[in-house]
Design an enzyme around this catalytic site. Structure first.
Site, mmCIF file in Angstrom:
data_model
loop_
_atom_site.group_PDB
_atom_site.id
_atom_site.type_symbol
_atom_site.label_atom_id
_atom_site.label_comp_id
_atom_site.label_asym_id
_atom_site.label_seq_id
_atom_site.Cartn_x
_atom_site.Cartn_y
_atom_site.Cartn_z
ATOM 1 N N ARG A 104 0.915 -1.155 0.077
ATOM 2 C CA ARG A 104 -0.081 -0.067 -0.018
ATOM 3 C C ARG A 104 0.997 1.284 -0.286
ATOM 4 N NH1 ARG A 104 -4.600 0.635 4.615
ATOM 5 N NH2 ARG A 104 -2.819 0.729 6.001
ATOM 6 N N ASP A 200 -1.876 -4.109 12.736
ATOM 7 C CA ASP A 200 -1.531 -4.567 11.694
ATOM 8 C C ASP A 200 -1.074 -6.058 11.605
ATOM 9 O OD1 ASP A 200 0.799 -5.247 9.617
ATOM 10 O OD2 ASP A 200 0.551 -3.282 8.933
#
Length: 209
Positions: A104, A200
């Site tokens: 990303r 995460d």
């Protein structure tokens, strides 16, 4: 949200709650993800095609139904998808495996592809794409877009967690791809993280910070 399937089995929910806890160690997070993925595989593969084969029991010959694991492809979105992949492979060890490397872009939050490797003859196969989070939806949308170029028989998307924004983005881009998840959380924050979420998943699985 008709094509979103929330797997609310008590065992799935229990293990997800343990994973959300910030005190969970890397080892226990990884183990829970593996167990959770095995349980989710049970639901996600509920409608896979079966075929009849002849086998011999200790008493006689009979016809029995089996799945054709080779027709199933688990596609892991690197790197965090690996954790779900491992659990699912322990339930369907005959499945083929594909990998899509996406990261990303921290500024734009869009997905950038750096790796793509799939089995041959994808048009004969059913694909299950795995990634722990469906957050902005950018990675999942990009992955499914690439896969559709290979014209597989079907595509499903499996994640641990999603949020209304991720579901909406995925539904708009790929309304034909059902989403299987353990929970739809409240929202995304400004950094593209799911709230309350579990942080995460890649960092927690691999112990990287």
């Amino acid at each position: 949200m008709s094509n979103v399937h929330v797997i609310d089995h008590p065992l799935v929910q229990h293990k997800l709650s343990l994973m959300r806890n910030k005190e969970a160690s890397t080892n226990s997070f990884r183990r829970l993800l593996n167990e959770l993925s095995m349980l989710m595989a049970y639901e996600v593969t509920r409608d896979v095609p079966m075929q009849e084969v002849e086998i011999e029991t200790p008493l006689e010959k009979t016809k029995a139904r089996v799945i054709d694991g080779k027709k199933l492809v688990f596609v892991s979105i690197l790197r965090a998808g690996t954790g779900i992949l491992d659990g699912m492979l322990s339930v369907v060890p005959g499945a083929r495996v594909g990998h899509i490397g996406l990261y990303r872009d921290p500024k734009t939050l869009t997905a950038v592809e750096y790796y793509f490797k799939m089995p041959h003859n994808m048009e004969e196969r059913d694909v299950i794409v795995v990634d722990p989070m469906l957050a902005t939806g950018n990675s999942a949308i990009a992955a499914v877009e690439r896969l559709k170029e290979l014209r597989p028989r079907s595509i499903k998307f499996v994640c641990l967690l999603t949020c209304p924004e991720g579901v909406k983005a995925m539904n708009q881009a790929h309304p034909d791809v059902p989403i299987y998840t353990a929970a739809i959380d409240r929202q995304l924050n400004d950094h593209g993280y799911i709230l309350p979420g579990l942080g995460d998943a890649g960092d927690r699985m691999f112990g990287t910070k």
